[in-house]
Design an enzyme around this catalytic site. Structure first.
Site, PDB file in Angstrom:
ATOM      1  N   HIS A  44      -3.469  -5.268   0.660  1.00 60.59           N
ATOM      2  CA  HIS A  44      -3.177  -5.871   2.021  1.00 60.59           C
ATOM      3  C   HIS A  44      -3.524  -6.990   1.474  1.00 60.59           C
ATOM      4  O   HIS A  44      -3.767  -7.483   2.065  1.00 60.59           O
ATOM      5  CB  HIS A  44      -3.947  -4.675   3.369  1.00 60.59           C
ATOM      6  CG  HIS A  44      -3.340  -3.433   3.407  1.00 60.59           C
ATOM      7  ND1 HIS A  44      -2.340  -3.123   3.792  1.00 60.59           N
ATOM      8  CD2 HIS A  44      -3.897  -2.209   2.896  1.00 60.59           C
ATOM      9  CE1 HIS A  44      -2.745  -2.058   4.536  1.00 60.59           C
ATOM     10  NE2 HIS A  44      -3.106  -1.484   3.475  1.00 60.59           N
ATOM     11  N   CYS A  94       0.444  -1.268  -0.207  1.00 59.00           N
ATOM     12  CA  CYS A  94      -0.476  -0.185  -0.235  1.00 59.00           C
ATOM     13  C   CYS A  94       0.939   1.342  -0.459  1.00 59.00           C
ATOM     14  O   CYS A  94       1.548   1.445  -0.410  1.00 59.00           O
ATOM     15  CB  CYS A  94      -1.019  -0.254   0.804  1.00 59.00           C
ATOM     16  SG  CYS A  94      -2.457   0.956   0.926  1.00 59.00           S
ATOM     17  N   GLU A 123      -1.431  -9.530   2.848  1.00 61.63           N
ATOM     18  CA  GLU A 123      -0.738  -9.794   4.250  1.00 61.63           C
ATOM     19  C   GLU A 123      -2.292 -10.056   5.607  1.00 61.63           C
ATOM     20  O   GLU A 123      -2.269 -11.102   6.090  1.00 61.63           O
ATOM     21  CB  GLU A 123      -0.386  -9.110   5.988  1.00 61.63           C
ATOM     22  CG  GLU A 123      -0.669  -7.082   5.654  1.00 61.63           C
ATOM     23  CD  GLU A 123      -0.263  -6.426   5.015  1.00 61.63           C
ATOM     24  OE1 GLU A 123      -0.991  -6.558   3.872  1.00 61.63           O
ATOM     25  OE2 GLU A 123      -0.879  -5.620   5.720  1.00 61.63           O
TER      26      GLU A 123
HETATM   27  N1  GLN Z   1      -1.991   6.888   3.128  1.00 63.73           N
HETATM   28  C1  GLN Z   1      -1.610   5.851   1.336  1.00 63.73           C
HETATM   29  C2  GLN Z   1      -3.157   6.124   1.442  1.00 63.73           C
HETATM   30  O1  GLN Z   1      -4.244   6.213   1.610  1.00 63.73           O
HETATM   31  C3  GLN Z   1      -2.025   4.634   2.125  1.00 63.73           C
HETATM   32  C4  GLN Z   1      -1.959   4.038   2.811  1.00 63.73           C
HETATM   33  C5  GLN Z   1      -2.047   2.545   3.563  1.00 63.73           C
HETATM   34  O2  GLN Z   1      -0.947   2.431   3.506  1.00 63.73           O
HETATM   35  N2  GLN Z   1      -3.041   1.827   3.267  1.00 63.73           N
HETATM   36  O3  GLN Z   1      -3.764   5.966  -0.425  1.00 63.73           O
END
Ligand code: GLN
Length: 558
Positions: free
Chosen positions: A509, A380, A511
């Protein structure tokens, strides 16, 4: 009729109530029962989505986009079922529903009160999970008995037994039996007090799970049985285990599941724990030493990255790796300190996150891994910083950044990560994110397609910002390939660097879907890449232990 198990906790928080509940879920599932789980959280936030990770640890995301308590991650990993947002209810969400109903006039002018309106709403949330295809609902009541804010939950849970019949409900109370060093003794008094407190709310526990740092004697179990009015077989000791995945086996040895089945009149065979036992063996046998750094800004509270750590461990179990996760504070990864903080690592994970602090350190870490051939997995925000790093240092786009980090003093000239037009207008902090499971299409022949073994996959998301499609061809043409996208090709889901062993980022994500017996493919391949590189660079590290391992293996199999 669906059976209900309520798990409460006493004495102190962080007793492992969630793991106890999850382990029980695993055992019942291994007996062939269809199990689902739920967490009731007594805080007023509507969900943990807006809470600082330092407050609450990781926000766990379900397929349907629920932002939930991290205990749901334990539940999913242990019972191997995907849950929904219905599996997490907070005081805030319950009050919101009741107040909305009051505003609509649903209560026909009545005075709206904690009892019965709030308690009815809590009971409704519990009943909602008891669908036809569920045999057992395990509901964990968050917080500790004695807390003020837990009272409506205890009252609802008490009433619930009356509503659905005694034979369908079982109360499990988890307490602590501390060892008092100077006295050289384990003490039952906190358990007694906690049970008294629970009883004062009308709940007599059916089973008491005693957490302790060492085994408790049969004498103590009898004492607790006697003073708390619970049969001695129902006083179950759960001493600290060396791995959390061992807990179901410890609980089974202590006959927790047998007790529950007897109390609830469940006629189920003994659990088939073959897979789980093999898993625990693998955990015990893991011997190949590997150091993987997780570079983030919440590293002083590893619970903030709980699923990342677990997914790494799942992959490690599979590769027989004795994993040492190093928590690297991203704020410190700058300038001269980069090599010092990262040079000894076999791999680098760049986890998700929000906000400016520590971002430059993550960018430096991505660069270090790229330039030194160190395997690097970006999750992410981690993927976003990889794109930013590459834009700045390879594509020559000075000042490239994510527009998330624009401020009064700085607007990036090259927003390689940006908000999509549809997200610009949303003002509700909880409503402006891409949340939950999304399908991605992977390029035929790409590294990620090979890793997943298929080209249509689904992973969970939680973010606002996206890879900016305006820059895409420049990346693709230069060797950082956008190798997975949304099915319509609009949103970039995966990037991978050609000519690097493993420098892969995903907007998702992965994970969150990793399971102890089935590591998430990206984590599996990442740990494999870290291991392969370490074995090439430093064979001696693995040689010495390989002899030890042969001995260990033969001991296990004999
Ligand atoms: N801050 C970033 C976004 O909003 C990544 C978010 C995250 O890593 N879950 O896109």
């Amino acid at each position: 009729m669906t059976k209900h198990i309520f798990v409460t906790g006493g004495v102190v928080s962080s007793l492992g109530k969630g793991l106890t509940a999850s382990s029980l879920g695993r055992l019942l599932k291994s007996r062939g029962m269809r199990v689902t789980m739920q967490k009731l959280d007594p805080y007023i936030n509507v969900d943990p989505g807006t809470m600082n990770p330092f407050e609450h640890g990781e926000v766990y995301v379900t397929d349907d986009g629920g932002e939930t308590d991290l205990d749901l991650g334990h539940y999913e990993r242990f019972i191997d079922e995907s849950l929904t947002q219905a599996s997490n209810a907070t005081t805030g969400s319950i009050y919101s529903a009741v107040i909305a109903a009051e505003r609509r006039g649903d209560y026909l002018g009545k005075t709206v009160q904690v009892i019965p309106h709030i308690t009815d709403e809590i009971k409704r949330r519990i009943s909602d999970l008891a669908t036809e295809d569920v045999d057992v609902v395990i509901t964990e009541v968050g917080g500790t008995v004695g807390d003020i804010e837990i009272l409506p939950f205890l009252e609802a849970v008490r009433q619930f037994r009356l509503d659905v019949g005694r034979q369908n409900v079982c109360y499990v109370h988890v307490t602590l039996v501390p060892y008092i060093g100077p006295a050289g003794e384990q003490k039952t008094k906190p358990t007694q007090h906690s049970v008294t407190e629970l009883r004062s709310r009308g709940i007599q526990p059916d089973i008491i799970v005693c957490r302790s740092d060492r085994r408790i004697s049969d004498g103590l179990r009898h004492k607790i049985s006697n003073l708390c009015d619970v049969p001695v077989e129902a006083v179950v000791n759960a001493p600290d285990a060396s791995s959390l995945y061992e807990i179901p086996l410890v609980m089974h040895d202590a006959a927790l599941d047998g007790q529950v089945c007897e109390l609830l009149g469940i006629d189920a065979p003994e659990p088939d724990l073959t897979d789980w036992t093999q898993l625990v063996r693998r955990v015990e046998r893991a011997w190949k030493p590997l150091r993987i750094g997780v570079v983030g800004k919440y590293v002083s509270l590893p619970d903030a990255y709980l699923s990342v750590a677990e997914a790494l461990r799942h992959a490690a179990f599979k590769h027989e790796v004795d994993l040492n996760i190093e928590w690297v504070l991203s704020d410190n990864v700058e300038g001269l300190l980069v090599r010092e903080s990262l040079g000894h690592l076999d791999g680098v994970v760049l986890p998700g996150g929000f906000g400016q602090r520590g971002v430059e350190g993550k960018i430096e870490a991505a660069r270090f891994a790229r330039e030194n051939g160190v395997p690097c997995l970006g999750l992410c925000l981690g993927m976003q910083v990889m794109a930013i790093e590459y834009a700045r240092n390879v594509l020559g786009l000075d000042g490239a950044h994510s527009s998330e980090f624009d401020s009064q003093d700085f607007t990036t000239p090259h927003p390689v990560i940006d908000l999509m037009a549809t997200q610009r207008t949303v003002t509700d902090m909880g409503g402006s994110m891409r949340l939950g499971a999304y399908v991605a299409r992977l390029d035929e022949g790409s590294q990620v397609a090979e890793i997943y073994g298929e080209t249509v996959i689904s992973e969970r998301h939680r973010h606002r910002y996206e890879f900016n499609p305006r820059f895409r061809t420049r990346f693709d043409d230069s060797g950082l390939r956008c190798s997975g996208t949304s099915p319509d090709g609009q949103l970039v889901e995966f990037v991978e660097l050609e000519d690097h062993r493993f420098w892969i980022g995903t907007q998702a994500h992965p994970e969150l879907k990793s399971r102890p017996n089935r590591p998430a493919p990206l984590f599996d391949a990442f740990v494999g890449a870290c291991l392969a590189r370490a074995e090439e660079l430093d064979p001696a590290r693995f040689k010495v232990n390989s002899d030890v391992s042969v001995v260990a293996d033969s001991t296990v199999t004999s």
